[in-house]
Design a protein around this motif. Structure first.
Motif, PDB file in Angstrom:
ATOM      1  N   GLY A  72       0.792  -1.217   0.000  1.00  0.00           N
ATOM      2  CA  GLY A  72       0.000   0.000   0.000  1.00  0.00           C
ATOM      3  C   GLY A  72       0.826   1.269   0.000  1.00  0.00           C
ATOM      4  N   LEU A  73       2.057   1.218   0.527  1.00  0.00           N
ATOM      5  CA  LEU A  73       2.906   2.405   0.568  1.00  0.00           C
ATOM      6  C   LEU A  73       3.793   2.569  -0.664  1.00  0.00           C
ATOM      7  CD1 LEU A  73       4.005   2.563   4.309  1.00  0.00           C
ATOM      8  CD2 LEU A  73       2.619   4.214   3.072  1.00  0.00           C
ATOM      9  N   VAL A  74       4.068   1.476  -1.356  1.00  0.00           N
ATOM     10  CA  VAL A  74       4.910   1.568  -2.558  1.00  0.00           C
ATOM     11  C   VAL A  74       4.230   2.430  -3.627  1.00  0.00           C
ATOM     12  CG1 VAL A  74       5.763   0.253  -4.543  1.00  0.00           C
ATOM     13  CG2 VAL A  74       6.255  -0.529  -2.229  1.00  0.00           C
ATOM     14  N   ILE A  75       2.920   2.289  -3.769  1.00  0.00           N
ATOM     15  CA  ILE A  75       2.192   3.021  -4.815  1.00  0.00           C
ATOM     16  C   ILE A  75       2.302   4.537  -4.644  1.00  0.00           C
ATOM     17  CG2 ILE A  75      -0.074   3.397  -5.865  1.00  0.00           C
ATOM     18  CD1 ILE A  75      -0.728   0.449  -5.099  1.00  0.00           C
ATOM     19  N   PRO A  76       1.942   5.103  -3.479  1.00  0.00           N
ATOM     20  CA  PRO A  76       2.151   6.553  -3.321  1.00  0.00           C
ATOM     21  C   PRO A  76       3.620   6.935  -3.321  1.00  0.00           C
ATOM     22  CG  PRO A  76       1.404   5.572  -1.255  1.00  0.00           C
ATOM     23  CD  PRO A  76       1.242   4.535  -2.309  1.00  0.00           C
ATOM     24  N   GLY A  77       4.486   6.011  -2.886  1.00  0.00           N
ATOM     25  CA  GLY A  77       5.917   6.288  -2.915  1.00  0.00           C
ATOM     26  C   GLY A  77       6.425   6.532  -4.319  1.00  0.00           C
ATOM     27  N   LEU A  78       5.907   5.781  -5.272  1.00  0.00           N
ATOM     28  CA  LEU A  78       6.281   5.987  -6.680  1.00  0.00           C
ATOM     29  C   LEU A  78       5.604   7.226  -7.259  1.00  0.00           C
ATOM     30  CD1 LEU A  78       6.082   2.272  -7.886  1.00  0.00           C
ATOM     31  CD2 LEU A  78       8.152   3.665  -7.766  1.00  0.00           C
ATOM     32  N   TYR A  79       4.368   7.450  -6.872  1.00  0.00           N
ATOM     33  CA  TYR A  79       3.619   8.586  -7.424  1.00  0.00           C
ATOM     34  C   TYR A  79       4.233   9.926  -7.015  1.00  0.00           C
ATOM     35  CZ  TYR A  79      -0.366  11.579  -8.613  1.00  0.00           C
ATOM     36  OH  TYR A  79      -1.162  12.555  -9.152  1.00  0.00           O
ATOM     37  N   PHE A  80       4.714  10.012  -5.769  1.00  0.00           N
ATOM     38  CA  PHE A  80       5.230  11.283  -5.252  1.00  0.00           C
ATOM     39  C   PHE A  80       6.757  11.373  -5.272  1.00  0.00           C
ATOM     40  CE2 PHE A  80       1.061  10.949  -3.091  1.00  0.00           C
ATOM     41  CZ  PHE A  80       0.504  12.164  -3.489  1.00  0.00           C
ATOM     42  N   MET A  81       7.407  10.560  -6.108  1.00  0.00           N
ATOM     43  CA  MET A  81       8.868  10.527  -6.057  1.00  0.00           C
ATOM     44  C   MET A  81       9.517  11.849  -6.455  1.00  0.00           C
ATOM     45  SD  MET A  81       9.985   8.094  -9.221  1.00  0.00           S
ATOM     46  CE  MET A  81       9.048   8.045 -10.748  1.00  0.00           C
ATOM     47  N   ASP A  82       8.907  12.607  -7.359  1.00  0.00           N
ATOM     48  CA  ASP A  82       9.501  13.890  -7.750  1.00  0.00           C
ATOM     49  C   ASP A  82       9.493  14.896  -6.600  1.00  0.00           C
ATOM     50  OD1 ASP A  82      10.130  13.080 -10.289  1.00  0.00           O
ATOM     51  OD2 ASP A  82       8.262  13.793 -11.186  1.00  0.00           O
ATOM     52  N   PHE A  83       8.626  14.677  -5.630  1.00  0.00           N
ATOM     53  CA  PHE A  83       8.632  15.514  -4.428  1.00  0.00           C
ATOM     54  C   PHE A  83       9.548  14.934  -3.351  1.00  0.00           C
ATOM     55  CE2 PHE A  83       6.886  15.755  -0.093  1.00  0.00           C
ATOM     56  CZ  PHE A  83       7.079  17.106   0.163  1.00  0.00           C
ATOM     57  N   LEU A  84       9.500  13.606  -3.165  1.00  0.00           N
ATOM     58  CA  LEU A  84      10.235  12.968  -2.078  1.00  0.00           C
ATOM     59  C   LEU A  84      11.746  13.039  -2.260  1.00  0.00           C
ATOM     60  CD1 LEU A  84       8.001   9.801  -1.555  1.00  0.00           C
ATOM     61  CD2 LEU A  84       8.257  11.720   0.026  1.00  0.00           C
ATOM     62  N   ILE A  85      12.219  12.820  -3.490  1.00  0.00           N
ATOM     63  CA  ILE A  85      13.671  12.784  -3.719  1.00  0.00           C
ATOM     64  C   ILE A  85      14.329  14.125  -3.381  1.00  0.00           C
ATOM     65  CG2 ILE A  85      15.479  12.499  -5.466  1.00  0.00           C
ATOM     66  CD1 ILE A  85      13.651  10.370  -6.768  1.00  0.00           C
ATOM     67  N   PRO A  86      13.844  15.270  -3.891  1.00  0.00           N
ATOM     68  CA  PRO A  86      14.447  16.545  -3.486  1.00  0.00           C
ATOM     69  C   PRO A  86      14.281  16.827  -1.991  1.00  0.00           C
ATOM     70  CG  PRO A  86      13.143  16.827  -5.479  1.00  0.00           C
ATOM     71  CD  PRO A  86      12.830  15.468  -4.943  1.00  0.00           C
ATOM     72  N   ALA A  87      13.148  16.389  -1.417  1.00  0.00           N
ATOM     73  CA  ALA A  87      12.913  16.628   0.010  1.00  0.00           C
ATOM     74  C   ALA A  87      13.967  15.944   0.869  1.00  0.00           C
ATOM     75  CB  ALA A  87      11.521  16.145   0.403  1.00  0.00           C
ATOM     76  N   PHE A  88      14.479  14.806   0.404  1.00  0.00           N
ATOM     77  CA  PHE A  88      15.491  14.075   1.155  1.00  0.00           C
ATOM     78  C   PHE A  88      16.911  14.438   0.729  1.00  0.00           C
ATOM     79  CE2 PHE A  88      11.889  11.661   2.505  1.00  0.00           C
ATOM     80  CZ  PHE A  88      12.247  11.147   3.725  1.00  0.00           C
ATOM     81  N   GLY A  89      17.065  15.529   0.034  1.00  0.00           N
ATOM     82  CA  GLY A  89      18.406  16.016  -0.305  1.00  0.00           C
ATOM     83  C   GLY A  89      18.838  15.713  -1.722  1.00  0.00           C
ATOM     84  N   TYR A 100      15.867   5.039  -7.236  1.00  0.00           N
ATOM     85  CA  TYR A 100      14.655   4.996  -6.411  1.00  0.00           C
ATOM     86  C   TYR A 100      13.545   4.202  -7.094  1.00  0.00           C
ATOM     87  CZ  TYR A 100      10.538   6.976  -3.987  1.00  0.00           C
ATOM     88  OH  TYR A 100       9.370   7.153  -3.288  1.00  0.00           O
ATOM     89  N   THR A 101      13.308   4.480  -8.370  1.00  0.00           N
ATOM     90  CA  THR A 101      12.190   3.859  -9.095  1.00  0.00           C
ATOM     91  C   THR A 101      12.306   2.343  -9.107  1.00  0.00           C
ATOM     92  OG1 THR A 101      12.044   5.807 -10.525  1.00  0.00           O
ATOM     93  CG2 THR A 101      10.943   3.814 -11.282  1.00  0.00           C
ATOM     94  N   ILE A 102      13.496   1.848  -9.372  1.00  0.00           N
ATOM     95  CA  ILE A 102      13.699   0.391  -9.491  1.00  0.00           C
ATOM     96  C   ILE A 102      13.683  -0.285  -8.122  1.00  0.00           C
ATOM     97  CG2 ILE A 102      15.313  -1.405 -10.252  1.00  0.00           C
ATOM     98  CD1 ILE A 102      16.263   0.651 -12.403  1.00  0.00           C
ATOM     99  N   VAL A 103      14.391   0.323  -7.152  1.00  0.00           N
ATOM    100  CA  VAL A 103      14.511  -0.305  -5.834  1.00  0.00           C
ATOM    101  C   VAL A 103      13.164  -0.402  -5.119  1.00  0.00           C
ATOM    102  CG1 VAL A 103      15.422   0.085  -3.490  1.00  0.00           C
ATOM    103  CG2 VAL A 103      16.939   0.221  -5.464  1.00  0.00           C
ATOM    104  N   LEU A 104      12.298   0.575  -5.331  1.00  0.00           N
ATOM    105  CA  LEU A 104      11.026   0.572  -4.615  1.00  0.00           C
ATOM    106  C   LEU A 104      10.161  -0.642  -4.973  1.00  0.00           C
ATOM    107  CD1 LEU A 104      10.478   2.758  -2.552  1.00  0.00           C
ATOM    108  CD2 LEU A 104       8.704   3.663  -4.039  1.00  0.00           C
ATOM    109  N   TYR A 105      10.313  -1.168  -6.195  1.00  0.00           N
ATOM    110  CA  TYR A 105       9.564  -2.366  -6.575  1.00  0.00           C
ATOM    111  C   TYR A 105       9.971  -3.579  -5.731  1.00  0.00           C
ATOM    112  CZ  TYR A 105       7.860   0.076 -10.742  1.00  0.00           C
ATOM    113  OH  TYR A 105       7.245   0.966 -11.590  1.00  0.00           O
ATOM    114  N   GLY A 106      11.198  -3.596  -5.262  1.00  0.00           N
ATOM    115  CA  GLY A 106      11.664  -4.738  -4.483  1.00  0.00           C
ATOM    116  C   GLY A 106      11.469  -4.596  -2.986  1.00  0.00           C
ATOM    117  N   VAL A 107      11.033  -3.416  -2.538  1.00  0.00           N
ATOM    118  CA  VAL A 107      10.921  -3.157  -1.104  1.00  0.00           C
ATOM    119  C   VAL A 107       9.925  -4.080  -0.393  1.00  0.00           C
ATOM    120  CG1 VAL A 107      10.153  -1.434   0.574  1.00  0.00           C
ATOM    121  CG2 VAL A 107      11.815  -0.813  -1.168  1.00  0.00           C
TER     122      VAL A 107
END
Length: 446
Positions: free
Chosen positions: A109-126, A139-146
């Protein structure tokens, strides 16, 4: 024969038992840490220092989702250890089934929003400037395996709760070795760059899942669950949530710390300072493996004997675990103090990073000899099912003390203030934990 393995937790001498539990855990953590370390070395030498920073940016997001599995595993395993100690196997089985259901629902359930908001999350984390594009690929590839990683982390803690540390060790070794082999193939031989590093990591999670799945289907495991065990049981879910919330909160604070550290360091020194933190972070994961191994080995021993109301053995396990891990912490401290300058050259030849990393690393590891008390103390309350003190003590260092320090000290001392925050937080949190642990021992275990 399978039942005897968990019964041993209440019968064998504590020193011998702790070594038997801690050595496989330490080896597993060592191999996993070596994987992260060597992976960073490969990426730094075959792709570049920016790639190291990019991976460091992605870790908080992917690890937080994966930490759900660890949290559910740790919370449920505390219940399982105490249930096996009290000879309540039906509760252990029901708990394990609920752990699987909960892990799948939350992580997917968290992977889906994690991929959708990646353009916001990546800059937010530096992940800014030159770091953004390689971080986005990884990020895009690794999240599928999480989700596979989350199931592995959950399953690993349950294997340990059964008193089978050797199999838990193998579960940690398989993805580590697999990742290194695939790193060489995908990055060095096939020249896939950041995508290669990401696919190697994702495939290694799947290999780990395959092994854990086999273990619980085989006759090695005591926990043979059926379909009825997957149905949600609210009292069990509540207990898993309260105890697992300690681990999840810790990882959430770690993710927040990465966010703050990456942004603070980027503002103070740019990409090179973020790379310095990435290298130190890898060394923290690697160098502390024996101390973390003792902590992992301590958990099922304390939980089982507390469930069996054998408080003398619980007290002995606390004292022995603190003694062993403190001695190991001292050795780690000496190694870092003497060899910090040599260590950094393994990761990169970048002149600025090579210059800045050794003094920062010495600051970060300055309080290593005393952290054992904080780790064992917080782990004890989690092992015996006391969620509130476990929660408060676990977060005392990283959340209540460290985060305010990195917001305040850099204002006056720049980057030195960032690095000095580590030993100050270690010292203060150890004092706090020592007080509450001693009070608990006097009140309950005597």
């Amino acid at each position: 024969m399978a039942r005897k393995n968990s019964t041993d937790l209440g019968e064998k001498p504590i020193s011998k038992l702790l070594i038997q539990q801690a050595v496989p855990a330490s080896i597993g953590i060592l191999v996993m840490s070596l994987n992260i370390l060597i992976d960073t070395i490969f990426v730094g030498n075959w792709i570049g220092a920016i790639a190291i920073a990019a991976i460091n940016v992605v870790l908080p997001v992917s690890f937080f989702i994966a930490a759900l599995g660890m949290a559910i595993g740790t919370g449920g395993s505390s219940i399982i250890s105490r249930a096996l100690g009290a000879d309540d196997k039906p509760k252990a089985l029901k708990t394990f089934g609920n752990q699987i259901t909960l892990t799948l629902l939350l992580t997917v359930g968290l992977v889906i929003p994690g991929l959708y908001f990646m353009d916001f999350l990546i800059p937010a984390f530096g992940g800014k400037g030159d770091i953004f594009e390689p971080a986005k690929v990884y990020y895009t590839i690794v999240l599928y395996g999480v989700p596979f990683l989350a199931l592995c982390m959950m399953g690993n803690t349950v294997i340990r709760a059964e008193g089978k540390p050797r199999y838990a060790m193998i579960a940690m070794i398989i993805p580590s070795v697999g990742n290194l082999i695939l790193d060489y193939i995908f990055i060095n031989r096939m020249d896939l760059g950041m995508a290669g590093a990401a696919w190697a990591t994702t495939a290694s999670y799947m290999l780990c899942f395959g092994y854990v799945f086999w273990f619980f289907l085989s006759d090695k495991s005591e926990l043979k669950i059926s379909k009825t065990h997957f149905r949600m049981d609210f009292p069990i879910l509540k207990e898993i949530g309260s105890l697992g919330g300690v681990t999840l909160s810790r990882q959430a604070v770690v993710s927040l710390t990465y966010l703050l550290m990456n942004n603070i360091l980027f503002n103070l020194g740019g990409e090179d300072s973020v790379a310095v933190y990435a290298i130190i972070g890898r060394m923290l994961m690697f160098a502390l493996f024996p101390v973390l191994g003792v902590t992992q080995g301590f958990l099922p021993i304390a939980g089982f004997n507390y469930g069996a109301q054998n408080y003398d053995r619980v007290r002995k396990s606390i004292n022995t675990a603190i003694l062993y891990s403190s001695a190991l912490g001292l050795l780690i401290f000496l190694g870092i103090m003497f060899f910090a300058d040599d260590i950094v050259y393994i990761f990169t030849q970048n002149a600025n990073v090579v210059k800045e990393t050794p003094p920062a690393m010495r600051w970060v590891f300055a309080a290593t000899p005393i952290i054992a008390l904080q780790l064992i103390g917080a782990a004890y309350f989690q092992a015996i099912g006391k969620a509130i003190p476990a929660f408060l003590l676990t977060l005392s260092r990283q959340g209540f003390i460290f985060i305010p320090l990195i917001l305040i000290l850099p204002v006056y001392f720049g980057e030195t203030g960032v690095w000095a925050s580590f030993p100050v937080a270690d010292l203060l949190s150890t004092i706090i934990t020592g007080y509450f642990l001693n009070r608990e021992i006097v009140k309950t275990l005597r």
